[in-house]
Motif scaffolding. Structure first.
Motif, mmCIF file in Angstrom:
data_model
loop_
_atom_site.group_PDB
_atom_site.id
_atom_site.type_symbol
_atom_site.label_atom_id
_atom_site.label_comp_id
_atom_site.label_asym_id
_atom_site.label_seq_id
_atom_site.Cartn_x
_atom_site.Cartn_y
_atom_site.Cartn_z
ATOM 1 N N ILE A 76 0.842 -1.191 0.000
ATOM 2 C CA ILE A 76 0.000 0.000 0.000
ATOM 3 C C ILE A 76 0.879 1.243 0.000
ATOM 4 C CG2 ILE A 76 -1.949 -1.066 1.209
ATOM 5 C CD1 ILE A 76 -0.934 0.351 3.768
ATOM 6 N N THR A 77 0.274 2.358 -0.348
ATOM 7 C CA THR A 77 0.979 3.631 -0.293
ATOM 8 C C THR A 77 0.232 4.543 0.669
ATOM 9 O OG1 THR A 77 1.724 3.387 -2.562
ATOM 10 C CG2 THR A 77 1.816 5.605 -1.625
ATOM 11 N N ARG B 213 3.780 13.422 1.932
ATOM 12 C CA ARG B 213 4.820 12.577 1.379
ATOM 13 C C ARG B 213 4.310 11.134 1.251
ATOM 14 N NH1 ARG B 213 10.682 11.493 4.113
ATOM 15 N NH2 ARG B 213 11.041 9.710 2.757
ATOM 16 N N SER B 214 4.672 10.481 0.168
ATOM 17 C CA SER B 214 4.192 9.110 -0.059
ATOM 18 C C SER B 214 5.154 8.082 0.509
ATOM 19 C CB SER B 214 4.036 8.842 -1.560
ATOM 20 O OG SER B 214 3.058 9.682 -2.081
ATOM 21 N N GLN C 116 -6.679 0.571 5.671
ATOM 22 C CA GLN C 116 -7.870 1.421 5.591
ATOM 23 C C GLN C 116 -7.512 2.869 5.273
ATOM 24 O OE1 GLN C 116 -9.211 0.157 9.644
ATOM 25 N NE2 GLN C 116 -11.215 0.148 8.678
ATOM 26 N N ALA C 117 -6.245 3.209 5.453
ATOM 27 C CA ALA C 117 -5.849 4.616 5.284
ATOM 28 C C ALA C 117 -5.251 4.877 3.903
ATOM 29 C CB ALA C 117 -4.840 5.012 6.367
ATOM 30 N N GLU C 118 -5.227 3.856 3.059
ATOM 31 C CA GLU C 118 -4.665 4.051 1.724
ATOM 32 C C GLU C 118 -5.509 5.070 0.964
ATOM 33 O OE1 GLU C 118 -4.052 0.625 -0.845
ATOM 34 O OE2 GLU C 118 -2.348 1.768 -1.640
ATOM 35 N N GLY C 119 -4.814 5.973 0.268
ATOM 36 C CA GLY C 119 -5.513 6.961 -0.540
ATOM 37 C C GLY C 119 -6.060 8.136 0.255
ATOM 38 N N ARG C 120 -5.846 8.125 1.568
ATOM 39 C CA ARG C 120 -6.334 9.239 2.386
ATOM 40 C C ARG C 120 -5.151 10.134 2.735
ATOM 41 N NH1 ARG C 120 -10.784 6.605 5.209
ATOM 42 N NH2 ARG C 120 -11.395 8.663 5.969
#
Lengths: 161, 133
Positions: free
Chosen positions: A7-8, A14-15, A69-73
């Motif tokens: 996941i990112t 920052r990613s 659950q926090a991916e893309g947030r």
């Protein structure tokens, strides 16, 4: 055990590309995989609020969420509050009003207050007390934390006018 | 007569530790991370008072990643915890053991310690330790 996921996470803009077990909590991932140890772990079950971070602007307890659950947030942590050398008004107010002693709960309080003041800059004293009562501090007795947040709120309101 | 200037008395003095602490740059024990470090999880008593009949650690030991599971008999050479004032022979019988031996005396008393390569595995393994009281 289930397979690790790639996941990112986006923390303070920052990613971070990480591989985690699906059950790995957001706070462990922020601290261990992403190295952002400013977010602390107190009780590990959602009572103390030391792990509070902002998720798309909302304060959440990162020990009660899975990293996946926090991916893309948009995740914001205490490390992202200051703008370079310039402290956020809340950080300065905590220093000025002795809103911290050992500092362990401070990042959680700062992020909780930051999220709430962004959503509700003119929050009433009563509602502010209600919000701040969701986090625990064992040093200050809370009076100075409330004072700090009120002072910061006033300063932020004045700066907007 | 002018008073000698003194910047420490009669006013608040800024704390040196505050700026790093409000930035999340404090270093706490929980931030320490070494390669290949082990993680310990304590198994605690669910009972307020009772005799320990048996502790079964076999399932916990069998879990991959678990390095050791200790109970009182594994650390028999570790003395009980002295009082804060130091060694007081008259109070020796009342000291708390590091891990409960024979008897548990409060809910939450440490009964076993599980060591594993990963904290999540240590927690899984601690759930597998059964204590008969």
């Amino acid at each position: 055990m289930s397979e690790k996921r790639e996941i990112t996470l986006t923390i303070n803009g920052r990613s971070y590309a990480v591989r985690v077990d699906p059950r790995r909590t957001l706070v462990d991932t922020i601290r261990d995989e992403c190295g952002q140890t400013g977010t602390h772990i107190g009780c590990e079950h959602g009572v103390c609020g030391a792990c509070t971070v902002l998720l798309d602007g909302e304060p959440v307890r990162s020990c009660l969420m899975f990293a996946v659950q926090a991916e893309g947030r948009q995740i914001r942590t205490v490390e992202g509050l200051a703008q370079g050398d310039k402290l956020h008004p809340l950080q300065q107010a905590f220093i000025d009003h002795h809103g911290l002693q050992c500092g362990f709960c401070t990042p959680g309080f700062l992020m909780l207050a930051a999220g709430v003041l962004e959503r509700e800059p003119d929050i009433s004293d009563e509602d502010l007390l209600d919000v701040l009562s969701s986090n625990l501090c064992r040093c200050t007795g809370y009076e100075n934390i409330v004072k700090s947040v009120r002072a910061a709120a006033a300063k932020m309101t004045a700066a907007r006018r | 007569m002018t008073a000698p200037s003194n910047k420490w008395i009669g006013q608040s003095v800024g704390r040196l530790e505050d700026p790093p602490l409000v930035r999340g740059h404090g270093r706490y024990a929980g931030d320490i991370s070494f390669p290949h470090q082990l993680h310990m999880r304590v198994v605690r008593s669910n009972h307020a008072h009772g005799r320990i009949v048996a502790i079964d650690t076999a399932a916990a030991r069998a879990l991959p990643g678990v390095v050791a599971v200790w109970t009182a008999s594994d650390i028999a050479d570790v003395p009980a915890i002295d009082f804060r004032e130091g060694k007081i022979p008259a109070l020796d019988p009342y000291r708390q053991p590091v891990l409960a031996a024979d008897k548990v005396r409060y809910v939450g008393e440490p009964v076993a310690a599980v060591f594993a390569s990963d904290p999540y595995v240590a927690e899984d393994a601690s759930d597998l330790v059964t204590i008969e009281v």
